[in-house]
Design a protein around this motif. Structure first.
Motif, PDB file in Angstrom:
ATOM      1  N   CYS A 145      62.517  12.944  18.106  1.00 28.87           N
ATOM      2  CA  CYS A 145      62.223  11.515  18.240  1.00 28.87           C
ATOM      3  C   CYS A 145      61.819  11.173  19.668  1.00 28.87           C
ATOM      4  N   CYS A 166      71.680  13.494  18.037  1.00 29.55           N
ATOM      5  CA  CYS A 166      70.881  12.531  18.801  1.00 29.55           C
ATOM      6  C   CYS A 166      71.431  11.114  18.699  1.00 29.55           C
ATOM      7  N   ARG A 176      69.392  17.006  14.479  1.00 31.49           N
ATOM      8  CA  ARG A 176      68.086  17.614  14.200  1.00 31.49           C
ATOM      9  C   ARG A 176      67.856  18.814  15.106  1.00 31.49           C
TER      10      ARG A 176
HETATM   11 ZN   LIG Z   1      66.410  11.613  17.879  1.00 28.92          ZN
END
Ligand SMILES: [Zn+2]
Length: 411
Positions: free
Chosen positions: A43, A79, A86
Protein backbone atom coordinates in the motif's frame (compact mmCIF):
# COMPACT_ATOMS: atom_id res chain seq x y z
CA UNK A 1 34.73 -5.89 -10.48
CA UNK A 2 33.64 -8.72 -8.23
CA UNK A 3 31.12 -11.19 -9.63
CA UNK A 4 28.42 -10.10 -7.16
CA UNK A 5 28.94 -6.46 -8.17
CA UNK A 6 28.63 -7.41 -11.85
CA UNK A 7 25.39 -9.23 -11.11
CA UNK A 8 24.10 -6.24 -9.17
CA UNK A 9 24.64 -4.13 -12.28
CA UNK A 10 23.12 -6.77 -14.58
CA UNK A 11 19.96 -7.10 -12.52
CA UNK A 12 19.59 -3.40 -11.81
CA UNK A 13 17.11 -3.92 -8.96
CA UNK A 14 16.79 -0.83 -6.78
CA UNK A 15 17.87 -1.04 -3.14
CA UNK A 16 19.01 -4.63 -3.56
CA UNK A 17 22.35 -6.40 -3.00
CA UNK A 18 23.45 -9.72 -4.45
CA UNK A 19 24.76 -12.08 -1.77
CA UNK A 20 25.79 -15.10 -3.85
CA UNK A 21 25.10 -17.17 -6.93
CA UNK A 22 24.60 -20.91 -7.45
CA UNK A 23 24.45 -22.92 -10.65
CA UNK A 24 22.37 -26.10 -10.69
CA UNK A 25 21.75 -27.98 -13.95
CA UNK A 26 20.31 -25.30 -16.23
CA UNK A 27 19.43 -22.83 -13.50
CA UNK A 28 21.28 -19.91 -12.05
CA UNK A 29 20.05 -18.98 -8.59
CA UNK A 30 20.89 -15.45 -7.51
CA UNK A 31 20.40 -14.78 -3.81
CA UNK A 32 19.63 -11.17 -3.05
CA UNK A 33 18.51 -9.09 -0.08
CA UNK A 34 17.02 -5.67 0.41
CA UNK A 35 19.37 -3.00 1.71
CA UNK A 36 16.85 -1.16 3.87
CA UNK A 37 16.02 -2.42 7.35
CA UNK A 38 12.44 -1.22 7.27
CA UNK A 39 9.64 -2.97 5.39
CA UNK A 40 7.38 -1.44 2.76
CA UNK A 41 3.78 -2.58 2.48
CA UNK A 42 2.34 -2.82 -1.09
CA UNK A 43 0.00 0.00 0.00
CA UNK A 44 3.09 2.24 0.14
CA UNK A 45 3.43 2.58 3.91
CA UNK A 46 6.79 1.96 5.60
CA UNK A 47 6.79 -0.20 8.67
CA UNK A 48 9.02 -1.95 11.22
CA UNK A 49 6.26 -4.41 12.16
CA UNK A 50 7.63 -7.63 10.72
CA UNK A 51 5.05 -10.41 11.05
CA UNK A 52 7.01 -13.43 9.78
CA UNK A 53 9.19 -14.33 6.82
CA UNK A 54 9.91 -17.02 4.25
CA UNK A 55 12.20 -17.55 1.27
CA UNK A 56 10.76 -17.13 -2.20
CA UNK A 57 12.00 -17.47 -5.77
CA UNK A 58 11.07 -15.32 -8.74
CA UNK A 59 11.73 -16.33 -12.31
CA UNK A 60 13.77 -13.64 -14.07
CA UNK A 61 14.65 -13.17 -17.78
CA UNK A 62 17.31 -15.62 -18.94
CA UNK A 63 21.01 -14.70 -18.92
CA UNK A 64 22.56 -16.37 -21.97
CA UNK A 65 21.90 -20.09 -21.61
CA UNK A 66 20.79 -19.88 -18.02
CA UNK A 67 17.35 -19.78 -16.48
CA UNK A 68 17.64 -17.15 -13.80
CA UNK A 69 15.89 -17.44 -10.46
CA UNK A 70 16.02 -14.64 -7.92
CA UNK A 71 15.87 -15.91 -4.35
CA UNK A 72 15.23 -13.69 -1.37
CA UNK A 73 13.72 -13.61 2.05
CA UNK A 74 10.32 -12.00 1.88
CA UNK A 75 8.74 -10.75 5.07
CA UNK A 76 5.13 -10.20 5.90
CA UNK A 77 4.28 -6.83 7.30
CA UNK A 78 1.58 -6.11 9.86
CA UNK A 79 0.60 -2.84 8.24
CA UNK A 80 -0.91 0.00 10.25
CA UNK A 81 -1.76 1.79 7.00
CA UNK A 82 -4.12 -0.75 5.44
CA UNK A 83 -4.67 -2.82 8.58
CA UNK A 84 -3.68 -6.08 6.90
CA UNK A 85 -0.89 -8.61 7.08
CA UNK A 86 0.70 -8.62 3.62
CA UNK A 87 3.90 -9.73 1.92
CA UNK A 88 6.27 -6.79 1.74
CA UNK A 89 6.78 -4.85 -1.49
CA UNK A 90 9.82 -6.00 -3.49
CA UNK A 91 11.50 -3.66 -5.98
CA UNK A 92 11.89 -6.34 -8.68
CA UNK A 93 8.40 -7.86 -8.69
CA UNK A 94 4.77 -6.88 -8.55
CA UNK A 95 2.85 -7.91 -5.42
CA UNK A 96 1.89 -11.62 -5.45
CA UNK A 97 3.87 -12.22 -8.66
CA UNK A 98 6.14 -15.24 -9.07
CA UNK A 99 8.05 -13.64 -11.94
CA UNK A 100 10.12 -10.49 -11.87
CA UNK A 101 8.74 -7.27 -13.28
CA UNK A 102 11.22 -7.51 -16.19
CA UNK A 103 10.04 -11.03 -17.06
CA UNK A 104 6.38 -10.00 -16.88
CA UNK A 105 6.95 -6.87 -18.94
CA UNK A 106 8.71 -8.86 -21.63
CA UNK A 107 5.97 -11.52 -21.69
CA UNK A 108 3.23 -8.86 -21.90
CA UNK A 109 5.04 -7.04 -24.71
CA UNK A 110 5.44 -10.27 -26.66
CA UNK A 111 1.92 -11.56 -26.09
CA UNK A 112 0.52 -8.41 -27.73
CA UNK A 113 2.42 -9.36 -30.87
CA UNK A 114 2.51 -13.15 -31.12
CA UNK A 115 0.60 -16.23 -30.05
CA UNK A 116 0.76 -17.26 -26.41
CA UNK A 117 2.25 -20.64 -27.27
CA UNK A 118 5.10 -18.92 -29.16
CA UNK A 119 5.68 -16.57 -26.21
CA UNK A 120 5.69 -19.50 -23.79
CA UNK A 121 8.20 -21.37 -25.95
CA UNK A 122 10.48 -18.36 -26.34
CA UNK A 123 10.47 -17.59 -22.61
CA UNK A 124 10.82 -21.24 -21.62
CA UNK A 125 7.56 -21.49 -19.74
CA UNK A 126 4.04 -22.84 -20.27
CA UNK A 127 1.13 -21.04 -21.89
CA UNK A 128 -0.83 -21.52 -18.65
CA UNK A 129 1.85 -19.43 -16.95
CA UNK A 130 1.60 -16.78 -19.66
CA UNK A 131 -2.21 -16.82 -19.29
CA UNK A 132 -2.01 -16.40 -15.53
CA UNK A 133 0.48 -13.58 -15.92
CA UNK A 134 -1.76 -11.71 -18.38
CA UNK A 135 -4.78 -12.27 -16.11
CA UNK A 136 -2.94 -10.77 -13.14
CA UNK A 137 -1.74 -7.71 -15.08
CA UNK A 138 -5.24 -7.09 -16.43
CA UNK A 139 -6.96 -7.55 -13.07
CA UNK A 140 -4.51 -5.14 -11.49
CA UNK A 141 -5.35 -2.64 -14.25
CA UNK A 142 -9.11 -3.14 -13.89
CA UNK A 143 -8.85 -2.49 -10.14
CA UNK A 144 -7.47 1.00 -10.69
CA UNK A 145 -10.01 3.84 -10.83
CA UNK A 146 -9.92 4.09 -14.61
CA UNK A 147 -13.54 5.08 -15.29
CA UNK A 148 -13.09 8.63 -13.98
CA UNK A 149 -12.83 11.36 -16.54
CA UNK A 150 -14.72 9.62 -19.34
CA UNK A 151 -16.89 12.02 -21.34
CA UNK A 152 -17.35 10.65 -24.82
CA UNK A 153 -17.65 6.95 -25.56
CA UNK A 154 -18.26 4.68 -28.52
CA UNK A 155 -20.00 1.31 -28.33
CA UNK A 156 -20.08 -1.60 -30.75
CA UNK A 157 -20.52 -5.34 -30.89
CA UNK A 158 -17.83 -7.82 -31.85
CA UNK A 159 -18.45 -11.39 -32.94
CA UNK A 160 -16.58 -14.36 -31.51
CA UNK A 161 -16.94 -18.16 -31.76
CA UNK A 162 -17.13 -17.84 -35.55
CA UNK A 163 -19.85 -15.20 -35.41
CA UNK A 164 -22.17 -17.19 -33.18
CA UNK A 165 -21.65 -15.09 -30.06
CA UNK A 166 -21.10 -11.42 -29.35
CA UNK A 167 -19.27 -9.09 -27.01
CA UNK A 168 -20.12 -5.47 -26.29
CA UNK A 169 -17.06 -3.22 -26.44
CA UNK A 170 -17.01 0.35 -25.07
CA UNK A 171 -14.12 2.72 -25.87
CA UNK A 172 -13.18 6.19 -24.65
CA UNK A 173 -12.95 8.67 -27.54
CA UNK A 174 -10.45 10.89 -25.75
CA UNK A 175 -7.86 8.23 -24.88
CA UNK A 176 -8.73 5.71 -27.60
CA UNK A 177 -8.82 2.96 -24.97
CA UNK A 178 -11.23 0.11 -24.37
CA UNK A 179 -12.90 0.79 -21.03
CA UNK A 180 -15.41 -2.04 -20.92
CA UNK A 181 -15.95 -5.47 -22.45
CA UNK A 182 -19.21 -7.29 -21.70
CA UNK A 183 -20.52 -10.69 -22.71
CA UNK A 184 -23.46 -10.52 -25.12
CA UNK A 185 -25.07 -7.69 -27.05
CA UNK A 186 -28.16 -6.45 -25.34
CA UNK A 187 -29.38 -3.41 -23.44
CA UNK A 188 -28.57 -5.12 -20.18
CA UNK A 189 -24.86 -5.60 -21.03
CA UNK A 190 -24.36 -1.96 -21.99
CA UNK A 191 -26.33 -1.10 -18.84
CA UNK A 192 -23.67 -2.92 -16.77
CA UNK A 193 -21.10 -0.43 -18.02
CA UNK A 194 -23.28 2.52 -17.02
CA UNK A 195 -23.79 0.98 -13.59
CA UNK A 196 -20.03 0.57 -13.17
CA UNK A 197 -19.63 4.28 -13.97
CA UNK A 198 -21.69 5.29 -10.94
CA UNK A 199 -24.03 8.27 -10.78
CA UNK A 200 -21.24 10.88 -11.03
CA UNK A 201 -19.64 9.08 -13.96
CA UNK A 202 -22.95 8.81 -15.79
CA UNK A 203 -23.59 12.51 -15.27
CA UNK A 204 -20.24 13.26 -16.96
CA UNK A 205 -21.06 11.33 -20.16
CA UNK A 206 -21.68 13.86 -22.92
CA UNK A 207 -21.85 11.73 -26.05
CA UNK A 208 -22.18 8.11 -27.14
CA UNK A 209 -21.33 7.08 -30.70
CA UNK A 210 -22.82 3.89 -32.16
CA UNK A 211 -24.06 2.25 -35.32
CA UNK A 212 -27.77 1.96 -36.02
CA UNK A 213 -28.67 -1.03 -33.84
CA UNK A 214 -31.48 0.00 -31.47
CA UNK A 215 -30.06 -2.08 -28.58
CA UNK A 216 -27.39 0.39 -27.56
CA UNK A 217 -29.59 3.40 -28.30
CA UNK A 218 -32.22 2.19 -25.86
CA UNK A 219 -29.66 1.55 -23.11
CA UNK A 220 -28.17 5.02 -23.66
CA UNK A 221 -31.57 6.73 -23.42
CA UNK A 222 -32.33 4.78 -20.27
CA UNK A 223 -29.05 5.34 -18.37
CA UNK A 224 -27.70 8.65 -19.70
CA UNK A 225 -30.74 10.46 -21.13
CA UNK A 226 -28.80 13.76 -21.23
CA UNK A 227 -26.04 12.37 -23.51
CA UNK A 228 -25.95 13.08 -27.25
CA UNK A 229 -26.36 9.93 -29.33
CA UNK A 230 -24.09 10.11 -32.38
CA UNK A 231 -24.94 7.82 -35.28
CA UNK A 232 -21.93 6.67 -37.22
CA UNK A 233 -21.56 8.52 -40.57
CA UNK A 234 -20.16 5.43 -42.28
CA UNK A 235 -23.42 3.57 -41.69
CA UNK A 236 -25.55 6.46 -42.98
CA UNK A 237 -23.52 6.48 -46.22
CA UNK A 238 -23.82 2.70 -46.38
CA UNK A 239 -27.61 3.00 -46.24
CA UNK A 240 -27.53 5.41 -49.17
CA UNK A 241 -25.38 2.95 -51.14
CA UNK A 242 -27.83 0.15 -50.40
CA UNK A 243 -30.78 2.31 -51.49
CA UNK A 244 -28.98 3.06 -54.76
CA UNK A 245 -28.29 -0.67 -55.30
CA UNK A 246 -31.99 -1.37 -54.81
CA UNK A 247 -32.96 1.41 -57.22
CA UNK A 248 -30.56 -0.02 -59.80
CA UNK A 249 -31.87 -3.57 -59.41
CA UNK A 250 -35.50 -2.49 -59.81
CA UNK A 251 -34.59 -0.51 -62.93
CA UNK A 252 -33.90 -3.90 -64.59
CA UNK A 253 -30.32 -4.17 -65.76
CA UNK A 254 -31.15 -5.68 -69.16
CA UNK A 255 -32.97 -2.47 -70.10
CA UNK A 256 -30.00 -0.24 -69.32
CA UNK A 257 -29.23 1.60 -72.54
CA UNK A 258 -25.64 2.54 -71.92
CA UNK A 259 -22.92 1.72 -74.40
CA UNK A 260 -19.18 1.90 -74.04
CA UNK A 261 -16.99 1.47 -77.14
CA UNK A 262 -15.19 -1.86 -77.20
CA UNK A 263 -17.08 -3.35 -74.25
CA UNK A 264 -19.69 -6.13 -74.29
CA UNK A 265 -23.06 -5.42 -72.70
CA UNK A 266 -22.16 -7.50 -69.63
CA UNK A 267 -18.83 -5.70 -69.20
CA UNK A 268 -20.60 -2.35 -69.61
CA UNK A 269 -23.11 -3.23 -66.90
CA UNK A 270 -20.23 -4.01 -64.58
CA UNK A 271 -18.76 -0.57 -65.30
CA UNK A 272 -22.16 1.01 -64.62
CA UNK A 273 -22.40 -0.69 -61.24
CA UNK A 274 -18.86 0.46 -60.45
CA UNK A 275 -19.61 4.05 -61.49
CA UNK A 276 -22.72 4.12 -59.29
CA UNK A 277 -20.92 2.80 -56.23
CA UNK A 278 -17.71 4.79 -56.47
CA UNK A 279 -17.61 8.29 -54.95
CA UNK A 280 -18.00 10.85 -57.76
CA UNK A 281 -14.67 12.54 -57.00
CA UNK A 282 -12.86 9.27 -57.74
CA UNK A 283 -14.44 8.75 -61.18
CA UNK A 284 -12.11 8.28 -64.15
CA UNK A 285 -13.22 9.79 -67.52
CA UNK A 286 -14.98 6.54 -68.54
CA UNK A 287 -17.06 6.38 -65.38
CA UNK A 288 -17.84 10.09 -65.59
CA UNK A 289 -19.05 9.50 -69.18
CA UNK A 290 -21.27 6.64 -67.99
CA UNK A 291 -22.90 8.92 -65.41
CA UNK A 292 -23.46 11.50 -68.17
CA UNK A 293 -25.22 8.85 -70.30
CA UNK A 294 -27.31 7.90 -67.27
CA UNK A 295 -28.38 11.52 -66.90
CA UNK A 296 -29.69 11.60 -70.47
CA UNK A 297 -31.15 8.10 -70.82
CA UNK A 298 -32.07 7.00 -67.29
CA UNK A 299 -33.04 10.16 -65.41
CA UNK A 300 -34.60 8.18 -62.57
CA UNK A 301 -31.46 6.19 -61.89
CA UNK A 302 -29.44 9.36 -62.29
CA UNK A 303 -31.56 11.06 -59.62
CA UNK A 304 -31.01 8.10 -57.31
CA UNK A 305 -27.26 8.43 -57.84
CA UNK A 306 -27.42 12.19 -57.16
CA UNK A 307 -29.30 11.55 -53.93
CA UNK A 308 -26.56 9.18 -52.80
CA UNK A 309 -23.85 11.70 -53.67
CA UNK A 310 -25.70 14.59 -52.00
CA UNK A 311 -26.08 12.60 -48.80
CA UNK A 312 -22.30 12.07 -48.79
CA UNK A 313 -21.95 15.84 -49.09
CA UNK A 314 -23.64 16.15 -45.69
CA UNK A 315 -20.35 15.12 -44.08
CA UNK A 316 -18.20 17.51 -46.10
CA UNK A 317 -20.16 20.72 -45.57
CA UNK A 318 -19.45 23.13 -42.69
CA UNK A 319 -21.29 21.79 -39.62
CA UNK A 320 -23.63 24.79 -39.40
CA UNK A 321 -25.08 23.96 -42.83
CA UNK A 322 -25.70 20.30 -42.02
CA UNK A 323 -29.18 20.59 -40.50
CA UNK A 324 -30.54 22.55 -43.48
CA UNK A 325 -28.84 20.24 -45.99
CA UNK A 326 -30.31 17.17 -44.29
CA UNK A 327 -33.80 18.72 -44.14
CA UNK A 328 -33.72 19.48 -47.86
CA UNK A 329 -32.29 16.08 -48.69
CA UNK A 330 -35.07 14.30 -46.78
CA UNK A 331 -37.72 16.36 -48.62
CA UNK A 332 -36.17 15.66 -52.01
CA UNK A 333 -35.86 11.93 -51.30
CA UNK A 334 -39.46 11.77 -50.09
CA UNK A 335 -40.70 13.36 -53.30
CA UNK A 336 -38.36 11.32 -55.54
CA UNK A 337 -40.92 8.48 -55.94
CA UNK A 338 -37.96 6.08 -55.87
CA UNK A 339 -39.15 3.56 -53.29
CA UNK A 340 -35.73 2.81 -51.75
CA UNK A 341 -35.04 6.52 -51.19
CA UNK A 342 -38.53 7.26 -49.87
CA UNK A 343 -37.89 4.57 -47.25
CA UNK A 344 -34.42 5.96 -46.53
CA UNK A 345 -35.86 9.47 -46.11
CA UNK A 346 -38.24 8.17 -43.46
CA UNK A 347 -35.38 6.40 -41.72
CA UNK A 348 -33.11 9.44 -41.71
CA UNK A 349 -35.89 11.67 -40.38
CA UNK A 350 -36.25 9.27 -37.46
CA UNK A 351 -32.48 9.39 -36.83
CA UNK A 352 -32.07 13.08 -37.60
CA UNK A 353 -30.74 14.10 -34.17
CA UNK A 354 -28.22 11.27 -34.01
CA UNK A 355 -26.91 12.10 -37.49
CA UNK A 356 -26.53 15.81 -36.72
CA UNK A 357 -24.98 15.16 -33.27
CA UNK A 358 -22.23 13.13 -34.95
CA UNK A 359 -21.50 16.04 -37.28
CA UNK A 360 -21.52 18.75 -34.61
CA UNK A 361 -19.42 16.76 -32.14
CA UNK A 362 -17.28 15.30 -34.95
CA UNK A 363 -17.69 11.79 -33.57
CA UNK A 364 -17.79 8.67 -35.68
CA UNK A 365 -17.58 5.09 -34.55
CA UNK A 366 -14.36 4.49 -36.47
CA UNK A 367 -12.40 4.28 -33.20
CA UNK A 368 -14.42 1.27 -32.05
CA UNK A 369 -14.42 -0.23 -35.55
CA UNK A 370 -10.62 0.01 -35.54
CA UNK A 371 -10.45 -1.66 -32.13
CA UNK A 372 -12.71 -4.39 -33.50
CA UNK A 373 -10.22 -5.02 -36.29
CA UNK A 374 -7.55 -5.41 -33.60
CA UNK A 375 -9.76 -7.85 -31.69
CA UNK A 376 -10.24 -9.96 -34.81
CA UNK A 377 -6.45 -10.09 -35.09
CA UNK A 378 -6.18 -11.29 -31.46
CA UNK A 379 -8.70 -14.03 -32.24
CA UNK A 380 -6.89 -15.14 -35.39
CA UNK A 381 -3.57 -15.28 -33.56
CA UNK A 382 -5.12 -17.59 -30.98
CA UNK A 383 -6.95 -19.62 -33.67
CA UNK A 384 -10.25 -18.47 -32.18
CA UNK A 385 -10.49 -18.24 -28.42
CA UNK A 386 -11.78 -21.31 -26.64
CA UNK A 387 -11.90 -19.41 -23.37
CA UNK A 388 -13.92 -16.22 -23.25
CA UNK A 389 -12.20 -14.85 -20.14
CA UNK A 390 -8.84 -15.12 -21.92
CA UNK A 391 -10.19 -13.25 -24.93
CA UNK A 392 -11.56 -10.45 -22.74
CA UNK A 393 -8.24 -10.21 -20.88
CA UNK A 394 -6.35 -9.96 -24.17
CA UNK A 395 -8.68 -7.16 -25.34
CA UNK A 396 -7.92 -5.20 -22.17
CA UNK A 397 -4.19 -5.92 -22.47
CA UNK A 398 -3.96 -4.85 -26.12
CA UNK A 399 -6.49 -2.01 -26.16
CA UNK A 400 -7.05 -1.00 -22.54
CA UNK A 401 -4.04 1.28 -22.19
CA UNK A 402 -1.94 -1.14 -20.11
CA UNK A 403 1.57 0.05 -20.84
CA UNK A 404 3.94 -2.73 -21.79
CA UNK A 405 7.52 -1.58 -22.07
CA UNK A 406 10.42 -3.90 -22.68
CA UNK A 407 12.90 -3.98 -19.77
CA UNK A 408 15.73 -2.73 -21.98
CA UNK A 409 15.23 0.66 -23.64
CA UNK A 410 14.78 0.36 -27.42
CA UNK A 411 16.18 3.03 -29.74
ZN1 LIG B 1 -0.44 -1.48 3.91
Amino acid sequence: MRAAAVLNRLLGFKGTVVDDVDFTGTEMIVRVRLRAAYLVCPCGKRSQARYDSSRRRWRHVDFGRWRVLIEAEIRRVDCAGCGRVRSEWMPWARPAARHTRDFEDMAAWLVKRMSKSAVAHLLGTTWETVDALVARLVNEHLDTPRLDGIYRIGVDEIAYRKGRKFLTVVADHDTGRVVFVGEGRCQHVFGEFFEALGAAGRARIEAVSMDMTPIYRKATIKHVPHAAICLDPFHVIKWAGEALDLAYQTSREQDVKISVDGLTHAATLQKVRGALRQPAEKHDPLRAAIIEQLRRRHPRLYRAWRLKEDLRLLYQLPADQAAEHLRRWINRARRSTIAAFVTLARRLRRHRDGILNAIHLQLSNSLVEGINAGIRLIQRRAHGYADLDNLIEMIHLCHGGISTELPTPTP
